[in-house]
Design a protein around this motif. Sequence first.
Motif, mmCIF file in Angstrom:
data_model
loop_
_atom_site.group_PDB
_atom_site.id
_atom_site.type_symbol
_atom_site.label_atom_id
_atom_site.label_comp_id
_atom_site.label_asym_id
_atom_site.label_seq_id
_atom_site.Cartn_x
_atom_site.Cartn_y
_atom_site.Cartn_z
ATOM 1 N N ALA A 101 -0.563 -2.105 -3.613
ATOM 2 C CA ALA A 101 -1.432 -2.185 -2.431
ATOM 3 C C ALA A 101 -2.248 -0.917 -2.234
ATOM 4 C CB ALA A 101 -0.604 -2.478 -1.179
ATOM 5 N N ILE A 102 -1.895 0.154 -2.968
ATOM 6 C CA ILE A 102 -2.706 1.366 -2.868
ATOM 7 C C ILE A 102 -3.384 1.689 -4.210
ATOM 8 C CG2 ILE A 102 -1.606 2.380 -0.845
ATOM 9 C CD1 ILE A 102 0.133 4.094 -2.632
ATOM 10 N N ALA A 128 5.012 -1.558 4.330
ATOM 11 C CA ALA A 128 5.140 -3.004 4.089
ATOM 12 C C ALA A 128 6.600 -3.361 3.892
ATOM 13 C CB ALA A 128 4.331 -3.419 2.863
ATOM 14 N N GLY A 146 -1.214 6.506 1.214
ATOM 15 C CA GLY A 146 -2.661 6.293 1.402
ATOM 16 C C GLY A 146 -3.318 5.581 0.245
ATOM 17 N N HIS A 165 5.245 1.488 -1.917
ATOM 18 C CA HIS A 165 4.363 2.466 -1.249
ATOM 19 C C HIS A 165 5.188 3.445 -0.431
ATOM 20 C CE1 HIS A 165 2.981 -1.595 -1.707
ATOM 21 N NE2 HIS A 165 1.945 -1.023 -2.304
HETATM 22 C C1 LIG Z 1 1.604 -1.477 1.952
HETATM 23 C C2 LIG Z 1 0.456 -0.537 2.081
HETATM 24 N N1 LIG Z 1 0.718 0.761 2.190
HETATM 25 C C3 LIG Z 1 -0.252 1.660 2.316
HETATM 26 C C4 LIG Z 1 -1.564 1.272 2.317
HETATM 27 C C5 LIG Z 1 -2.591 2.343 2.470
HETATM 28 O O1 LIG Z 1 -3.266 2.260 3.699
HETATM 29 P P1 LIG Z 1 -4.749 2.797 3.766
HETATM 30 O O2 LIG Z 1 -5.579 1.881 2.919
HETATM 31 O O3 LIG Z 1 -5.117 2.691 5.184
HETATM 32 O O4 LIG Z 1 -4.736 4.163 3.223
HETATM 33 C C6 LIG Z 1 -1.895 -0.081 2.171
HETATM 34 C C7 LIG Z 1 -3.296 -0.540 2.093
HETATM 35 O O5 LIG Z 1 -4.150 0.121 1.593
HETATM 36 C C8 LIG Z 1 -0.857 -1.001 2.075
HETATM 37 O O6 LIG Z 1 -1.111 -2.292 1.992
#
Ligand SMILES: Cc1ncc(COP(=O)(O)O)c(C=O)c1O
Length: 536
Positions: A407-408, A484, A344, A455
């Motif tokens: 990304a998180i 991802a 998340g 992630h």
């Molecule tokens: C690769 C990846 N994993 C997890 C997440 C987390 O998703 P979310 O933002 O909906 O919590 C994201 C983006 O935030 C992401 O790009």
Amino acid sequence: MAASCSLFHSSSSAAAASLPRHQTSSQFRIPTSAPYPRPRRSPAVITCTSSTLDPAPSSNSVKPRRPADENIRDEARRHRAASAASTFSAKYVPFNAGGPESDESYSLDEIVYRSRSGGLLDVQHDIDALKKFDGAYWRDLFDSRVGKTNWPYGSGVWSKKEWVLPEIHPDDIVSAFEGNSNLFWAERFGKHLVGMDDLWVKHCGISHTGSFKDLGMTVLVSQVNRLRKLNRPIVGVGCASTGDTSAALSAYCASAGIPSIVFLPTNKISMAQLVQPIANGAFVLSIDTDFDGCMKLIREVTSELPIYLANSLNSLRLEGQKTAAIEILQQFDWEVPDWVIVPGGNLGNIYAFYKGFKMCQELGLVDKIPRLVCAQAANANPLYRHFKSGWGTDFKPVKATTTFASAIQIGDPVSIDRAVYALQRSNGIVEEATEEELMDAMALADSTGMFICPHTGVALTALMKLRKSGVIGASDRTVVVSTAHGLKFSQAKIDYHSKAIPEMASRFANPPVEVKADFGSVMDVLMKHLGDKAPK
Ligand SMILES: Cc1ncc(COP(=O)(O)O)c(C=O)c1O
Ligand SMILES: N[C@@H](CCOP(=O)(O)O)C(=O)O
């Protein structure tokens, strides 16, 4: 497939009667179009396979090839012409407004991201209309569409169209046949690293732009496509991004010829992610701030300019993302796993999973939902802290610091309320992973044949911790959501395997061995490596 029940619905003959003259009933395939308004069947009568929903002409006939001058959209249009219009609908309502007495709602054709009080919105479906069909109907319908190229139902998202955007015209849909991602039985990781036989990884990153964001973006960009045809003032679509949302947005916009604008935090996303919107022709702003700073800016800009907001603050996105949950159930033949673990950041996805599972329960496809785990990087862990405080009244955003799970790297998630709601209602848990833990978990997973992103390493760390503490049992069926593709994060893997990360032991690094180009040197190295394993 042979028809396995006698329940050929009477409406099929009515539909056949209304076919254009040149079209015989044998060319008419029902389930690829809008759902047929069949009466709700009692479970006792439901002995049918998908052939009930797809009354193909005879047991061994094949679908006739579409004429050469017809594309798949035209073909779908021809089939639809003889079928009933959708009786389903959806609208925006304030998120968790509590009860039907709230009269605030908006058409999905309005451009609105927040409720009157400034809270989040949610897409609410006409559940009573959906309930006119029982769980077996929906299971059969969804199953009948998997893996086809019928427009738009071949997409894993649009195979659930009635539950996603029921009213959008298929001609307006912008799809890359996303979804239907594989559910990998993580046999070696499960057995050797966490003592489990029933561990699965849902590879949402094996997708058009390499992340789960495609699932939501097909929905959002399709709706934008529709709104532009309705002459709504939208000059482009914009997002703030840590790399994956921007990649998905720019690809879907490019495919529909819609301008896209992306705000990226300078030097905080991977090269592979950065090049995606560049290649897809987006207008890319590299901004000297972090994701939270970019998010603040895009919110301000989209309230001033006719740029449509594509972040998951916009609840349309979650309608697509929730189909991954439905897909997991479908892949288990509608058996419910015990646990689903999701990394998340901005926290839309954890709610999307909850919503997908909950709809399946509410509409009778399954009888329970899994327990959810949200996994965060310790360097960006506001939800974890909130959970550890016992969901205290005050949520405190944090300043997220650098993490390989870039990304998180989000400290002020827009969907915090949605995440808390989902976790509280699924008896959920939040876990965290340090940099060393997440990188080690990624390396271990890769050494068992995966190639995951950091992630997913965060999610696997959560699994390892919950196994160690006994919260997740050895025989619990558990799904780790991989968000991802690992190839987007190859630099992190290179740094790890070359032991180039300061203060990290990189215990599972597997660096290449440099060797002189002669037979003796190669043999020496090989014999040393093979050791006892070498034949005497
Ligand atoms: C690769 C990846 N994993 C997890 C997440 C987390 O998703 P979310 O933002 O909906 O919590 C994201 C983006 O935030 C992401 O790009
Ligand atoms: N990881 C995301 C962050 C933004 O999330 P969103 O779901 O709100 O768009 C990204 O890739 O940008």
